[in-house]
Every structure is written in structure tokens, then in C-alpha cells.
Design a protein around this motif. Structure first.
Motif, mmCIF file in Angstrom:
data_model
loop_
_atom_site.group_PDB
_atom_site.id
_atom_site.type_symbol
_atom_site.label_atom_id
_atom_site.label_comp_id
_atom_site.label_asym_id
_atom_site.label_seq_id
_atom_site.Cartn_x
_atom_site.Cartn_y
_atom_site.Cartn_z
ATOM 1 N N ILE A 1 7.832 84.884 46.881
ATOM 2 C CA ILE A 1 7.609 86.212 47.936
ATOM 3 C C ILE A 1 7.344 87.429 46.857
ATOM 4 O O ILE A 1 7.985 87.644 46.007
ATOM 5 N N THR A 2 6.250 88.199 47.507
ATOM 6 C CA THR A 2 5.947 89.484 46.613
ATOM 7 C C THR A 2 6.842 90.605 47.641
ATOM 8 O O THR A 2 6.286 90.834 48.481
ATOM 9 N N ILE A 3 7.774 91.512 46.650
ATOM 10 C CA ILE A 3 8.276 92.395 47.193
ATOM 11 C C ILE A 3 7.688 93.877 47.090
ATOM 12 O O ILE A 3 7.344 93.948 45.682
ATOM 13 N N LYS A 4 7.113 94.509 47.671
ATOM 14 C CA LYS A 4 6.394 95.687 47.422
ATOM 15 C C LYS A 4 6.905 97.084 47.934
ATOM 16 O O LYS A 4 6.899 97.053 49.199
ATOM 17 N N ASP B 1 17.261 88.786 42.133
ATOM 18 C CA ASP B 1 16.690 87.508 42.039
ATOM 19 C C ASP B 1 17.555 86.730 40.975
ATOM 20 O O ASP B 1 17.955 87.166 39.950
ATOM 21 N N GLU C 1 15.794 95.545 42.953
ATOM 22 C CA GLU C 1 15.925 96.823 43.246
ATOM 23 C C GLU C 1 17.382 97.396 43.428
ATOM 24 O O GLU C 1 18.281 96.627 43.790
ATOM 25 N N LEU D 1 17.918 84.879 46.749
ATOM 26 C CA LEU D 1 17.854 86.418 46.874
ATOM 27 C C LEU D 1 19.246 86.823 47.106
ATOM 28 O O LEU D 1 19.876 85.970 48.100
ATOM 29 N N SER E 1 6.167 92.184 56.653
ATOM 30 C CA SER E 1 7.114 92.449 56.325
ATOM 31 C C SER E 1 8.322 91.564 56.466
ATOM 32 O O SER E 1 7.964 90.467 57.452
ATOM 33 N N THR F 1 2.270 97.655 53.111
ATOM 34 C CA THR F 1 2.262 95.989 53.134
ATOM 35 C C THR F 1 1.875 95.880 54.518
ATOM 36 O O THR F 1 2.147 96.528 55.610
ATOM 37 N N THR G 1 7.619 89.630 42.203
ATOM 38 C CA THR G 1 7.297 88.515 42.671
ATOM 39 C C THR G 1 8.601 87.446 42.616
ATOM 40 O O THR G 1 8.909 87.292 41.554
ATOM 41 N N ILE H 1 12.756 98.782 49.878
ATOM 42 C CA ILE H 1 13.602 98.121 50.803
ATOM 43 C C ILE H 1 14.632 98.926 51.366
ATOM 44 O O ILE H 1 15.520 99.632 50.688
#
Length: 758
Positions: A610-613, A641, A694, A743, A559, A556, A736, A616
Motif C-alpha cells: 500500500i502506498t500512502i500519499k 509501519d 506520519e 499498520l 483512498s 490520489t 509504501t 491522513i
């Protein structure tokens, strides 16, 4: 005047030539098509205008491919036309619309190549539209009796490859059985075939056991597994043609008494490739029915034996026709290029074999595979399953198919029972910490050996082989400097083409096997189709099953760092779940709403998408509030989420096995070559107010543990009120979070959905 006259004549000539090549674009009639193809038709139909799909039908029949191979009109014909590239460049194509002569010319070009291939003296793989085409005839091999390769278009037989070790200590190097399937044309020498290889311990038949209660044993000297007696001396040779005449279907199709199925389990999972000219080889490996040795569940010995089969395919190792006669057989039909694929266990073995650097293995397509067995059963020092599912010995005894043959089992049951009990002792000696048992099954440790490319496939809702495994694999290939791509879908523990279930889900608008076909065509046959330039990551959206996101890099560029407003606030968490009404069914949702005595929950508003890739990392400090330390003080961290309004999310069923799906069309997925079709399905969302994005797990006894498995080797004994710093790495995802959602970061004790430490 002569000069002027010549100039005018030349101009007239150019005009005439231009007129001769210019042809009116007009509807195609049967008469027009008959003249173009030089075929006879019913004159009464000469003026009938054809639709696009009718023109396709006539062109494909003209190619002289059999109607049995072509399948059902019009669906199969249209699918074949798309596969061949007949429709490439045709804008707004409608199969029911009138066929125009300009479009017909475009359609005919690939068919010219098809016809040429079918009429050639030798039948060889045909690569059009960037992939191998289904031009090889097919015959099933699922017959209990009466099978004959003399009457089969697909040749089937078995070989027994000699390994480097005598794991069962009988004084002879172990032989592992491999079942070979290939088109007749390859056997007869028309061409040399590339091989797709599935190394899957389940396929030869499993035992009724998944723990050691029924298997007697005490202890074992593990060094005996590595005995290396002299190699066999061949007493003769045999060709594939000769071996095929002796083959019987009982070698690969027989009843498995403890599973109520017929094995080889994956016999028909690769028919797509057989009708396209590939060979397919399947092996269950050491200690399975038909093979020798011990089933050792992921060990270096198991991987080495699977590697040996590639060496035979590459021409570097001897195989025999059976376990006693010492008659050697070569893979005389093989071009030496091998691609491995498979799901779960057989998504694991390709990665393990790739790390040996074996010659001939050009690429792997592992699906839901394990990169490190430690992280399959543990996470940062804590267990991810209850007994017996946390023990390697359990899976080993389940896959030990030699048990099915009572006479064969008698020859190893004492030593093998002792081995299994020793394996369990060795694993338990270190609790849930990383140890030599795990390093022996950690394929991430030697990236420098890898010579193959990889297309790694994984479902983000997989609760069997969790998503950390794909990132471990990916990172290893990156360290190796080898080509690697990620295909991430919203399913659970399945392949997008799921033959065991009889269905397929589309991948970015196409059939999964077509994408993999292009991958194999490039890496096994050097077809220049550009597949190596696909984006590094192709990921299915978490809110729209038909939307696929492309990323040039898994890394990414940006961050997001989230810090709690209560950075120095002390929270005390108890594992008294009953006191606050928490169960395995409701804990995730209830804990994401607010803190309680069982959890600390931190909630943040999301003011834009927001896209989390990726993975974490969550940092925190923790200490024991009371009691004495033990070797498994589990902490679970979740990122959730949440939304006040219901939203669509892809969720697994109550058994955490499958994501919900809808049927788009029964038998809607064309395989080609007359092979049975699959149902076309698509993932379906459920309306929910929360979705765990996650989750991660760590043992407070392992503060030094990080992302890589090996970092969980060292542990401490926590002291009351003595704080240690921890970083828990959540299972990766590509997800996403929509604007207006929230969150929630949840920190709690042991995970009721994983294991019960009460």
C-alpha cells in the motif's frame, strides 16, 4: 535507345553518390582524429587507437577550454561530456572501450557548439543538453585581504536597496544590503544575465542569543514599523564596472564572532551557477549586519524588503553604493529574470516573495521552506516546541546581525528590544492559537497574487520544517493556477546538494543541481528542454534509495478508509508516562505494539503493498475524564509501519538532524568550471521493526481546527465528560507499506519528543 542509356547513367550516378557518403564504422586512431580536427600530433602515435574517454579528452582540449576549467582527467572530462550531451544516443557506452568513428561523430557535435561559443567575440551562456554549461572561468572570493575585481573572473560587489518602510524609526527608509556575484563577461556587456537569488537572514552573521533574557525591553507601538518617510534623492550614479573597482572582500568575507565561521555563509554555495553564466545575489535582509531596519522574523515587512531587491534587478527600484553617499547604481548587467532558491529560512522567503506577485520573479525552488509560520511552531492549536523555540522573537533576535556592529547596535537596541518584547507579548496573548501575528506570516492566504512557477523540494524525515509545509505551498500554487512540481526525498533538513556538508546525494540518478539547472534554464532563459513536463511528483522510495517513483498527480485516485472495530468503545488515556516506563526514546516503539493507560493503539494487517500519499485525516471524539480545562490539551496521533521481521527504513540520527548516509565516492560529484567537487553519498537504511510514517498533533481546545492554519483561530474550554469531534491531520508523506507488515494507529497525549507539558 537514348532513353535507356540515360536511365542507366542516372542509376550509376545514384550508386556513386551512395557510396561516397557511406563510411565504414571503425576504431578511431590519433591520426584519424588529427585529420578530423586539423590538429598536429606526434606521428609515432598516429596508429594508436583511442578509448572513448581519450577521444573525449582530445575533443574537449580541441574546444580550447582551459585545462584548469576542465579539471582532472578522466573523471571530470567524462562528467563534462555527459553534461554537454556528448554521450546522448550512445548505447552501452563504456569510457574504457575503443572509440568507434560513428560514435565520435555523435560526440563531436556538442563540442563544435562549445568551441564556437568559446571562440566567439562575446562570451555568452551556452545551453546544450537542456541546460547551461560551465564555460565561464572562475575565481574565488574568499579572501580576507588583497581581493581585487581587476584580477577576478567573477565580479563581486555590494549594493544597498531602498525599501518602502522605516522599520527602525530613524526618519529614513531602510536600506538592505545585497551582495552580487556575476561573471566578468556579464559585467562587460557580452550578455544580460539571469539572477539566482538567495534571501537568507543567517548569512551576514548571527548573534549569541536565542531568547530575550539578554535583551532589555518592554512594549512597542507596532504601527511605527510601517512609517514611510520621503525617498532619498540620488546625488549621482555609478556603473557596475566602476563599483567593482571599489569593492573589497570585507564586504562579504569576514569573521562572524559568535558562530566561528566566515560570512557570507552562502558565498560559495552557488558557484555551480556562476560558471554557467548566471548571476547570484544574496541578502540577509532587514536588521542584519550591513542592513538597516528591524529583523522581524517572517513578517510582511521582511518579505517586502526581499521583494524590493527583485524590483532592483528588474529595473523598477533604486539601489545605492553605500548607506550614506546617495550614489545610485543600476543592475545594468541583468536581464530582469530572477529565480529564488535556498533551504530552510531561505526556502521560506521565496514562497513569501512569490505571493507578492513581484514582476521579474519567474520561478522559485524552495527547499524545506515554511509556508505558514503558525504551523512551523504549532499544530491545530497546540505548540510544537518548548520555550524559546516556540517564539518568533527568539529567531528574530538570533538573526539580528546588527548586534555584531556595536556602534550600529547602539542606535537601535532600545527600540528593537521593546519591539521584540512586544512581539512576544502579542504572540503569547493567544497561546498556541492562530492570530494576527500568524496571519501576518501566513503566505498561503493570497494565491491569486502568484505569477511564478515552483519546484518544491522537501525531505520526508525533516523534523525541523515538517512536511505539512510543502503541501501547504503546493496547494497554494495549485489554487494560483501556476506550474508546480514536487521533489520529495528521504533526507532530513537538507538540500540534496549540501554544500555546507561538502556532499550531495543523487536525485533519480543525476546530480540535483543539473535538474535545477534545467528548471532555471527553462524559466529564466526560455530554453525549450521539456522540464516543465516532468511528473508532478518525483519521490524517492522509502525502502530503496536508488528507486524514484513518478506520479502524474499529487492527488490520489483511490483512498483507503480505516474504521476501528471498536467504533463505539470508550478508551481513557492518561499522561502518566512514567507509570508505564515511557520515555522520549522508547515511546513511539512501545506505543505501536499495544494499548496501555497512556495510549490507544489499533493494529491492522497489510495483505498487499500500500502506498500512502499525502495527508491522513484521523477522526475521533474526545472529552476530559477529569480536571479543569486549560489552553493546551495536546493529543498526538501516529500512523506506524510495524513488522515482526526487521526491515530497512531511513531514520534520522539521535539529534534528528541527518539521515544516515554512506559515502559512494569522495569528491565524486563534478561541479565543472574548476570549482571544488563534492563527495557523493547515498542515504542508508537501518534495520528496524517500526517506522512512524506520519504524525499529527491537535489541542482538544481547538475542535474546529482543520488542515489550513487559519482554522486554529477559535478555541473552547473543554468540559469534563462533554465530547467533541476532532479531525487531526497527520504530516504528509509518500510511503509504501510492504505486504506482510502491519499498520498501527496510535492515539496518545502530549508528545515527549516535541514538548513537555508536565
Amino acid at each position: 535507345m537514348k532513353f535507356i542509356k540515360m536511365f542507366i547513367s542516372l542509376g550509376m550516378l545514384i550508386s556513386l553518390v551512395s557510396c561516397s557518403v557511406k563510411e565504414e564504422n571503425k576504431p578511431v586512431t590519433f591520426g584519424y582524429l588529427a585529420k578530423l580536427l586539423d590538429i598536429q600530433i606526434d606521428e609515432s602515435k598516429a596508429d594508436t587507437v583511442l578509448t572513448n574517454e581519450e577521444a573525449i579528452q582530445q575533443l574537449l582540449l580541441w574546444s580550447e577550454m582551459s585545462e584548469e576549467q576542465l579539471g582532472d582527467y578522466p573523471d571530470d572530462y567524462n562528467a563534462f561530456a555527459k553534461s554537454l550531451g556528448m554521450l546522448n544516443g550512445l548505447e552501452d557506452y563504456d569510457p574504457k572501450a575503443e572509440c568507434m568513428s560513428d560514435d565520435l561523430k555523435v560526440m563531436k557535435k556538442p563540442v563544435d557548439e562549445l568551441r564556437k561559443a568559446l571562440k566567439a567575440k562575446k562570451l555568452e551562456p551556452l545551453f546544450l543538453n537542456g541546460m547551461a554549461q560551465p564555460i565561464f572561468p572562475f575565481t574565488k572570493g574568499t579572501l580576507e585581504k588583497g581581493y581585487s575585481n581587476d584580477n577576478s573572473e567573477i565580479i563581486r560587489y555590494s549594493v544597498f536597496v531602498e525599501t518602502d518602510y522605516d522599520t527602525d524609526n530613524d526618519g529614513k527608509l531602510d536600506l538592505v544590503k545585497a551582495v552580487v556575484q556575476l561573471p566578468r563577461a556579464a559585467m562587460e556587456g557580452d550578455y544580460k544575465a539571469a539572477t539566482i537569488y538567495d534571501a537568507r537572514p543567517y548569512i551576514a552573521g548571527c548573534t549569541p542569543y536565542y531568547e530575550l533574557s539578554e535583551i532589555e525591553g518592554e512594549s512597542y507601538d507596532m504601527d511605527k514599523l510601517y512609517a514611510k518617510p520621503e525617498k532619498r534623492v540620488p546625488e549621482g550614479t555609478i556603473t557596475t564596472i566602476e563599483a567593482a573597482k571599489l569593492a573589497e572582500s570585507a564586504e562579504w568575507y569576514y569573521y562572524s564572532p559568535y558562530e566561528d565561521i566566515y560570512d557570507y555563509e552562502n558565498l560559495e554555495w552557488y558557484n555551480y551557477y556562476l560558471v554557467r553564466g548566471y548571476a547570484f545575489v544574496a541578502s540577509a535582509g532587514l536588521g542584519t549586519r550591513g542592513s538597516e531596519g528591524f529583523e522581524t522574523c517572517g513578517s510582511d515587512l521582511e518579505i517586502a524588503a526581499f521583494k524590493n531587491i527583485i524590483e532592483w534587478l528588474h529595473g523598477d527600484r533604486i539601489a545605492y553604493t553605500d548607506k550614506t553617499s546617495n550614489i545610485a547604481i543600476e543592475a545594468d548587467w541583468s536581464n530582469g529574470n530572477v529565480g529564488m532558491t535556498g533551504r530552510s529560512y531561505s526556502g521560506t522567503t521565496p514562497f513569501g516573495v512569490a505571493t507578492t506577485g513581484v514582476e521579474g520573479l519567474k520561478t522559485i525552488v524552495p527547499v524545506a521552506g515554511i509556508a505558514s509560520w503558525y504551523d512551523y511552531m504549532n499544530s491545530q492549536g497546540t505548540a510544537l516546541a518548548d520555550y524559546p523555540y516556540d517564539q518568533l522573537s527568539s529567531l528574530a533576535v538570533y538573526c539580528a546581525g546588527r548586534y555584531i556592529d556595536e556602534d550600529d547596535w547602539e542606535t537601535i537596541k532600545t527600540d528593537y528590544g521593546n519591539y521584540l518584547h512586544q512581539l512576544e507579548k502579542d504572540q503569547l496573548a493567544n497561546g498556541s492559537d492562530y492570530s494576527d501575528v500568524w496571519s501576518n506570516r501566513d503566505y498561503t492566504l493570497n494565491p491569486e497574487n502568484i505569477k511564478a512557477s515552483a519546484l518544491i523540494v522537501h525531505g520526508v524525515n525533516d523534523f525541523n520544517v515538517r512536511t505539512k509545509q510543502f503541501e501547504l505551498m503546493f496547494n497554494t500554487f495549485k489554487k494560483a493556477g501556476q506550474p508546480v512540481k514536487l521533489l520529495i526525498h528521504q533526507g532530513a533538513h537538507i538540500t540534496p546538494a549540501y554544500y555546507a556538508g561538502g556532499y550531495a546525494v543523487p536525485v533519480n540518478g543525476e546530480f540535483y543541481e543539473d535538474m535545477v539547472n534545467k528548471w532555471f534554464s527553462h524559466y529564466l532563459y526560455d530554453v525549450d528542454n521539456g522540464i516543465e513536463n516532468m511528473p508532478e511528483v518525483l519521490a524517492q522510495s522509502n525502502y530503496d534509495a536508488d528507486l524514484w517513483e513518478e506520479y502524474d498527480s499529487y492527488a490520489t485516485e483511490n483512498s483507503l478508509e480505516m474504521i476501528t472495530a471498536y467504533e463505539n468503545k470508550l478508551e481513557t488515556i492518561y499522561t502518566e508516562y512514567d507509570a508505564v516506563g515511557l520515555t522520549a526514546e522508547n515511546r513511539d516503539e512501545e506505543m505501536s505494539k499495544a494499548s496501555s493507560i497512556a495510549n490507544a493503539t489499533y493494529i491492522a494487517e497489510v495483505d498487499k503493498d500500500i502506498t500512502i500519499k499525502g495527508t491522513i485525516a484521523v477522526n475521533f471524539k474526545a472529552a476530559l475524564a477529569n480536571g479543569e480545562g486549560n489552553d493546551n490539551l495536546a493529543v498526538n496521533v501516529m500512523l506506524v509501519d510495524i513488522s515482526d521481521k526487521p526491515f530497512g527504513a531511513f531514520n534520522v540520527d539521535e539529534n534528528k538532524t541527518y539521515v544516515n548516509k554512506t559515502t559512494v565516492k569522495e569528491k565524486g560529484v563534478w561541479i565543472g568550471g574548476g570549482v571544488d567537487k563534492l563527495d557523493l553519498k547515498q542515504y542508508a537504511t537501518n534495520e528496524v521493526n517500526f517506522k512512524v510514517i506520519e504524525s499529527g498533533w491537535i489541542d482538544l481546545c481547538n475542535p474546529a481546527s482543520a488542515f489550513d492554519s487559519s482554522t486554529a483561530e477559535e478555541s473552547i474550554t473543554p468540559t469534563v465528560n462533554e465530547f467533541n469531534e476532532y479531525t487531526v491531520y497527520l504530516q504528509p508523506n509518500i510511503y509504501t507499506v510492504k505486504e506482510g507488515h502491519k499498520l498501527a494507529l496510535v492515539i496518545t497525549g502530549y508528545d515527549l519528543n516535541i514538548v513537555n507539558f508536565e
